[in-house]
Design a protein around this motif. Structure first.
Motif, mmCIF file in Angstrom:
data_model
loop_
_atom_site.group_PDB
_atom_site.id
_atom_site.type_symbol
_atom_site.label_atom_id
_atom_site.label_comp_id
_atom_site.label_asym_id
_atom_site.label_seq_id
_atom_site.Cartn_x
_atom_site.Cartn_y
_atom_site.Cartn_z
ATOM 1 N N GLY A 154 0.813 -1.212 0.000
ATOM 2 C CA GLY A 154 0.000 0.000 0.000
ATOM 3 C C GLY A 154 0.841 1.254 0.000
ATOM 4 N N ARG A 155 1.915 1.255 0.788
ATOM 5 C CA ARG A 155 2.795 2.428 0.810
ATOM 6 C C ARG A 155 3.455 2.648 -0.550
ATOM 7 N N LEU A 156 3.950 1.568 -1.171
ATOM 8 C CA LEU A 156 4.566 1.697 -2.485
ATOM 9 C C LEU A 156 3.563 2.196 -3.519
ATOM 10 N N ARG B 210 4.848 1.890 -10.585
ATOM 11 C CA ARG B 210 3.532 1.287 -10.389
ATOM 12 C C ARG B 210 3.217 0.290 -11.501
ATOM 13 N N SER B 211 3.681 0.554 -12.713
ATOM 14 C CA SER B 211 3.459 -0.407 -13.795
ATOM 15 C C SER B 211 4.183 -1.713 -13.516
ATOM 16 N N PRO C 174 -3.444 0.952 -12.940
ATOM 17 C CA PRO C 174 -4.734 1.531 -12.562
ATOM 18 C C PRO C 174 -4.593 2.995 -12.203
ATOM 19 N N PRO C 175 -5.705 3.726 -12.090
ATOM 20 C CA PRO C 175 -5.618 5.126 -11.678
ATOM 21 C C PRO C 175 -4.916 5.248 -10.338
ATOM 22 N N HIS C 176 -4.255 6.380 -10.125
ATOM 23 C CA HIS C 176 -3.538 6.581 -8.875
ATOM 24 C C HIS C 176 -4.503 6.452 -7.699
ATOM 25 N N GLY D 12 5.531 -10.600 -8.667
ATOM 26 C CA GLY D 12 6.843 -11.177 -8.877
ATOM 27 C C GLY D 12 7.840 -10.936 -7.757
ATOM 28 N N LEU D 13 9.014 -11.508 -7.923
ATOM 29 C CA LEU D 13 10.040 -11.501 -6.884
ATOM 30 C C LEU D 13 10.535 -10.097 -6.571
ATOM 31 N N ALA D 14 10.696 -9.257 -7.589
ATOM 32 C CA ALA D 14 11.235 -7.912 -7.358
ATOM 33 C C ALA D 14 10.321 -7.112 -6.421
ATOM 34 N N VAL D 15 9.019 -7.181 -6.648
ATOM 35 C CA VAL D 15 8.077 -6.459 -5.804
ATOM 36 C C VAL D 15 8.055 -7.059 -4.402
ATOM 37 N N THR D 16 8.133 -8.393 -4.319
ATOM 38 C CA THR D 16 8.187 -9.051 -3.008
ATOM 39 C C THR D 16 9.382 -8.550 -2.210
#
Length: 234
Positions: free
Chosen positions: A135-137, A146-147, A155-157, A194-198
């Motif tokens: 949520g913070r990111l 965000r993409s 999605p919209p901000h 994916g792993l990067a976001v995790t």
């Protein structure tokens, strides 16, 4: 007020199962369902339950395009969610998926949604929690990041007002005399990303000393509007 709180889990069939159970309590009745935030591609999965489904959402070009191709909606209204048609005490069940975090005036919209519920009706709400690392990111990340987070069309901000959190929704329900019967959490969005976001979420949680958590990214709540007319309800 909380009647029951389940361990942190996620059940993809939760909505369908709760609607089915609600319908079994009212045999021979056609249920009226409000899909608040209907501008997504996925239809509601209602099984064999006989329902009349009305959708509401904000009026944006991509939302309108998705709503037009949905075949599970019997009626729909797009516009400002503070004013779109939501007559009082009409709906047996309201489904609000990934709506609260992306709209301003969230509590005012929730007030209208609760007012549209019949006494004894169910509100099933799912949202990305502003108090999580994801949520913070999602709140502060630039569009290119965000993409990456979403791994699809961005999605919209999101707005992420206080109501878009477990603590915020608990407080909202307490103040309105609503009964939270279930809470579930899930890291589905992070897992899909994916792993990067995790790893980003875990790093943010560590840097914040776990003030923001990476244990989950979204929450689901099952909320009942009391039938007692003397209860403090909208």
């Amino acid at each position: 007020m909380t009647e029951l709180r389940t361990p942190p889990t996620f059940d993809g069939d939760l909505f369908r199962e709760r609607v089915r159970a609600y319908a079994e309590e009212r045999p021979f009745e056609r249920l009226h369902v409000l899909d608040a935030g209907c501008g997504r591609k996925a239809p509601l999965e209602l099984g064999a339950v006989e329902c009349h489904v009305t959708g509401v959402d904000v009026d944006l070009p991509d939302v309108r395009a998705r709503v037009r191709v949905r075949r599970d909606l019997d009626a729909w209204h797009l516009g400002d969610l503070r004013t779109v048609p939501m007559p009082p005490r009409v709906y047996d069940v309201v489904h609000a998926s990934y709506l609260i975090e992306r709209i301003p005036h969230a509590e005012l919209v929730l007030d209208r949604i609760v007012a549209a519920l019949k006494p004894g009706g169910l509100l099933l709400v799912r949202f990305h929690d502003r108090d999580t690392a994801f949520g913070r990111l999602d709140r502060v990340a630039p569009r290119w990041l965000r993409s990456v987070l979403w791994q699809r069309e961005t999605p919209p901000h999101a707005v992420y007002e206080r109501a878009a959190s477990l603590s915020g929704m608990r407080a909202y329900c307490l103040m309105r005399g609503l009964v939270v019967t279930e809470e579930h959490t899930s890291a589905a969005t992070v897992t899909r990303s994916g792993l990067a976001v995790t790893m980003l979420c875990r790093a943010l949680a560590a840097l914040s000393r776990n003030r923001v958590t990476s244990a989950y990214s979204e929450a689901t709540m099952v909320i009942r509007k009391p039938e007692n007319r003397y209860a403090r309800i909208i």
